[in-house]
Scaffold this active site. Structure first.
Site, PDB file in Angstrom:
ATOM      1  N   GLU A  20     -44.909 -21.750  50.777  1.00 30.29           N
ATOM      2  CA  GLU A  20     -46.186 -21.043  50.971  1.00 30.29           C
ATOM      3  C   GLU A  20     -46.099 -19.731  51.751  1.00 30.29           C
ATOM      4  O   GLU A  20     -46.836 -19.542  52.714  1.00 30.29           O
ATOM      5  CB  GLU A  20     -47.181 -21.972  51.681  1.00 30.29           C
ATOM      6  CG  GLU A  20     -47.423 -23.268  50.946  1.00 30.29           C
ATOM      7  CD  GLU A  20     -48.443 -24.179  51.633  1.00 30.29           C
ATOM      8  OE1 GLU A  20     -48.796 -23.917  52.788  1.00 30.29           O
ATOM      9  OE2 GLU A  20     -48.868 -25.142  50.998  1.00 30.29           O
ATOM     10  N   GLU A  78     -46.418 -31.013  43.924  1.00 26.32           N
ATOM     11  CA  GLU A  78     -47.436 -31.695  44.753  1.00 26.32           C
ATOM     12  C   GLU A  78     -48.690 -31.916  43.918  1.00 26.32           C
ATOM     13  O   GLU A  78     -49.773 -31.436  44.252  1.00 26.32           O
ATOM     14  CB  GLU A  78     -47.755 -30.859  46.007  1.00 26.32           C
ATOM     15  CG  GLU A  78     -46.522 -30.498  46.820  1.00 26.32           C
ATOM     16  CD  GLU A  78     -46.839 -29.835  48.154  1.00 26.32           C
ATOM     17  OE1 GLU A  78     -47.997 -29.896  48.608  1.00 26.32           O
ATOM     18  OE2 GLU A  78     -45.913 -29.258  48.747  1.00 26.32           O
TER      19      GLU A  78
HETATM   20  C1  GLA Z   1     -49.059 -28.435  51.475  1.00 17.86           C
HETATM   21  C2  GLA Z   1     -47.679 -28.842  51.955  1.00 17.86           C
HETATM   22  C3  GLA Z   1     -47.485 -30.315  51.961  1.00 17.86           C
HETATM   23  C4  GLA Z   1     -48.715 -31.057  52.431  1.00 17.86           C
HETATM   24  C5  GLA Z   1     -49.870 -30.644  51.550  1.00 17.86           C
HETATM   25  C6  GLA Z   1     -51.150 -31.389  51.863  1.00 17.86           C
HETATM   26  O1  GLA Z   1     -49.196 -28.260  50.161  1.00 17.86           O
HETATM   27  O2  GLA Z   1     -46.642 -28.257  51.220  1.00 17.86           O
HETATM   28  O3  GLA Z   1     -46.418 -30.621  52.802  1.00 17.86           O
HETATM   29  O4  GLA Z   1     -48.957 -30.776  53.771  1.00 17.86           O
HETATM   30  O5  GLA Z   1     -50.099 -29.287  51.795  1.00 17.86           O
HETATM   31  O6  GLA Z   1     -51.018 -32.486  52.646  1.00 17.86           O
END
Ligand code: GLA
Length: 380
Positions: free
Chosen positions: A160, A266
């Site tokens: 990120e 994710e």
């Molecule tokens: C982000 C992070 C994850 C997690 C998610 C939500 O996307 O990469 O590690 O913290 O948020 O829990």
């Protein structure tokens, strides 16, 4: 690359879970359904491994062949203070991954969030120099390389760091290292991690054109400069109507144009939604937490059939697209094992009952699960 030996059937693995699962004995597991297409993964905490929460660990190795630790390997939880290491969680996660021969994801080396302030500072609280911060980052990577080595198959090297408009996030990493933060992070990972470990960049909102184009440009820049990067991670925290399938496909094609494999890292679908209750905040985790109310938490006791159907349709369109592009996709990981351990029960409001995965909180399988498995079988 993606051929795996025959895996457990639900019959073998769920026999000791609760009677509620008994009627699913003949069901194809997710890892069976996607074998030869892409790895299919889930996310677990060491806490869920230690307690028999809904047979979480068993559901993990029954359905998934890839695994990510949700928090245990992040900088803060692993190394909260200078010289203080809390490795038990990561060790337990790695032992679980080894025991069940998972494709194992290291999440994550460098992220602006869940990283303590001391990381960027000297003993007097002044910002580190560029060299000192790079040395500290290298130390962290070396510790993981020594401890877990080639047992980790994929590292989320940077998480990120790009904003939705394509600019670099003004994190403390960026403030000290400038726009070379990502390049330096990947150089460190390449120097320190075993060559077998794949090094990927991971971000949310990867369908935003600004972020998408900036990630493609960064990857191409790395490739021209000979900086190793092995994959692109699209987090995939999606909702019922956003992003559109077309937007997801546009991004898959854009990322594939770099020649790198894509990891959906994710994945979840926020059924309850957030924008209509809390405004459009995207998947930024840095927002203030709120509480569940009857208004923002309308289904505390389960979904009515019409809602299950809407959810099944959304999952079907998502997986139809992922299957269409399975030649470009290395892995699809849910950010949970079942609805029970999803962060979306507690974000952006605490204590909601959300429905973000294919598996119910009691371990039973949703209509959406069966539809997705049928799609995968039809794609054989
Ligand atoms: C982000 C992070 C994850 C997690 C998610 C939500 O996307 O990469 O590690 O913290 O948020 O829990």
């Amino acid at each position: 690359m993606k051929l795996r030996p025959c895996v457990l059937t639900v019959a073998a693995a769920l026999v000791t879970v609760t009677a509620a699962h008994a009627n699913h004995h003949e069901t194809t597991t997710l890892r069976e359904a996607f074998a030869g297409k892409f790895y299919i993964g889930g996310t677990i905490s060491p806490w869920a491994l230690r307690t028999p929460t809904e047979g979480m660990a068993q559901l993990a190795y029954t359905h998934y062949d890839a695994i990510t630790a949700d928090n245990a390997m992040k900088w803060g939880p692993f190394n909260p203070q200078p010289g203080e290491y809390r490795m038990e969680g990561a060790d337990a996660f790695m032992a679980f991954a080894d025991e069940h021969d998972f494709y194992t994801i290291g999440h994550c080396l460098f992220w602006h969030s869940q990283t303590p302030g001391w990381v960027y500072e000297d003993a007097d609280g002044n910002d580190l120099t560029r060299e000192a911060l790079l040395a500290r980052m290298r130390e962290r990577a070396e510790l993981y390389a020594e401890r877990y080595g080639s047992r980790v198959d994929v590292w989320d090297v940077v998480n990120e760091s790009i904003e939705s408009d394509g600019s670099r996030r003004r994190s403390r990493f960026n403030q000290i290292l400038g726009d070379e933060f990502e390049a330096e992070a990947f150089k460190i990972a390449d120097a320190v991690m075993p060559k077998s470990a794949k090094l990927i960049y991971n971000d949310y909102g990867m369908t935003d054109p600004g972020r998408r184009d900036a990630v493609v440009a960064m990857v191409k820049d790395f490739q021209q400069r000979g900086i190793r990067i092995d994959g692109i991670g699209m987090q995939g925290h999606w909702s019922m109507n956003r992003p559109s399938i077309q937007e997801i496909e546009d991004s898959i094609l854009a990322f594939a144009s770099t020649g790198l494999p894509i990891h959906i890292t994710e994945l979840d679908v926020d059924f309850l939604g957030r924008d209509q209750f809390f405004g459009a905040e995207g998947a930024n985790v840095d927002i203030q937490s709120r509480q569940a109310t009857p208004e923002n938490n309308p289904y505390p006791d389960g979904l009515p059939p019409e809602a299950e159907e809407q959810l099944a349709k959304r999952w079907e369109e998502i997986f139809a697209l992922l299957l269409k592009h399975s030649d470009k996709i290395e892995r699809v990981t849910f950010w949970a094992i079942t609805d029970a351990n999803s962060w979306l029960n507690n974000w952006p409001a605490r204590g909601r009952t959300n429905y973000p995965t294919l598996i119910n909180r009691d371990g039973s399988l949703k209509p959406a699960y069966h539809r997705v498995v049928e799609l995968a079988k039809a794609a054989d």
